[in-house]
Motif scaffolding. Structure first.
Motif, PDB file in Angstrom:
ATOM      1  N   GLN A  85       1.009  -1.385   0.105  1.00 17.53           N
ATOM      2  CA  GLN A  85      -0.194  -0.134  -0.308  1.00 17.53           C
ATOM      3  C   GLN A  85       0.937   0.848  -0.061  1.00 17.53           C
ATOM      4  O   GLN A  85       1.680   1.380   0.527  1.00 17.53           O
ATOM      5  CB  GLN A  85      -1.032   0.052   1.363  1.00 17.53           C
ATOM      6  N   LEU A  86       0.639   1.951  -0.593  1.00 21.78           N
ATOM      7  CA  LEU A  86       1.137   3.423  -0.696  1.00 21.78           C
ATOM      8  C   LEU A  86       0.418   4.657  -1.142  1.00 21.78           C
ATOM      9  O   LEU A  86      -0.365   4.703  -1.528  1.00 21.78           O
ATOM     10  CB  LEU A  86       2.524   3.351  -2.120  1.00 21.78           C
ATOM     11  N   PHE A  87      -0.251   5.099   0.117  1.00 12.10           N
ATOM     12  CA  PHE A  87      -1.342   6.433   0.435  1.00 12.10           C
ATOM     13  C   PHE A  87      -0.299   7.919  -0.084  1.00 12.10           C
ATOM     14  O   PHE A  87      -0.024   7.892   0.852  1.00 12.10           O
ATOM     15  CB  PHE A  87      -1.999   5.320   1.440  1.00 12.10           C
ATOM     16  N   LEU A  88      -1.346   8.715  -1.191  1.00  9.82           N
ATOM     17  CA  LEU A  88      -0.482   9.949  -1.131  1.00  9.82           C
ATOM     18  C   LEU A  88       1.409  10.014  -0.942  1.00  9.82           C
ATOM     19  O   LEU A  88       1.616  11.087  -0.233  1.00  9.82           O
ATOM     20  CB  LEU A  88      -1.347  10.582  -0.087  1.00  9.82           C
ATOM     21  N   SER A  89       1.563   9.329  -1.075  1.00  8.29           N
ATOM     22  CA  SER A  89       3.603   9.307  -1.624  1.00  8.29           C
ATOM     23  C   SER A  89       3.827  10.595  -1.879  1.00  8.29           C
ATOM     24  O   SER A  89       2.687  11.168  -2.997  1.00  8.29           O
ATOM     25  CB  SER A  89       4.209   8.242  -2.176  1.00  8.29           C
ATOM     26  N   GLY A  90       4.675  11.581  -2.174  1.00  8.89           N
ATOM     27  CA  GLY A  90       5.136  12.116  -2.833  1.00  8.89           C
ATOM     28  C   GLY A  90       5.408  12.533  -3.862  1.00  8.89           C
ATOM     29  O   GLY A  90       6.198  11.533  -4.176  1.00  8.89           O
TER      30      GLY A  90
END
Length: 185
Positions: A85-90
């Motif tokens: 899961q990767l939520f709102l990374s830069g």
């Protein structure tokens, strides 16, 4: 208990008996998911000491046994995780920094080995140019298939909490889009 990762090796199988998910953020979204899904084990990889201490305190407060926190450069054996899961990374929006974006072919190659067959990658972002780049990288990768019809974005699943970054981004032109792909390797 804290491990000195410069000396100790981590055996993820010893940490967890059941399925695992991995998360990189300040831990708030994963904490909410771990509370709501007590039968699934989660691993949070943090960089900042303050985030680690805060999350450890919350883990104790909610008496969670399904959430582990480590401060490390993560390496794992093949087919060890059922999702990523990767939520709102830069978004690294300046062109000269695009090479720093996480979702690129080399990283997807690593994930295709790390995530089990039919395991999922779930990514959410509010940056339209970045989501287009991620969608293209995922749909062009040999091992990943969109769970929706290409190039359709997924609706936010009920289990994904709204992150602090997402709350900040609720303004025109900053809709959050979810990508959910499965590993067909």
């Amino acid at each position: 208990m804290r491990l000195d990762l410069s000396k100790d090796k981590i055996n993820l199988d010893a940490l967890f008996v059941k399925q695992q998910k991995i998360d990189f953020d300040n831990g708030d979204s994963l904490l909410k998911i771990a509370i709501n899904m007590p039968d699934i084990n989660f691993l949070d990889i943090e960089i900042y000491e303050t985030s680690i201490n805060r999350l450890i305190n919350k883990t104790h407060k909610y008496q969670l046994s399904n959430l582990k926190i480590i401060q490390v450069d993560a390496h794992t054996k093949d087919n060890n995780f059922d999702s990523f899961q990767l939520f709102l990374s830069g978004p690294w929006y300046k062109k000269k920094y695009h090479k720093l974006r996480l979702v690129q072919t080399a990283f997807l190659d690593l994930l295709s080995k790390t995530i089990i067959h039919n395991g999922k990658i779930h990514i959410a972002t509010d940056w339209v140019r970045y989501v287009t780049t991620m969608m293209n990288a995922l749909k062009n990768h040999l091992h990943f298939k969109n769970t929706q019809n290409d190039p359709i974005y997924s609706l936010r699943p009920g289990h994904r909490p709204i992150t602090k970054f997402e709350r900040r981004s609720h303004r025109p032109g900053h809709d959050v889009l979810d990508l959910i792909f499965k590993n067909e390797k």
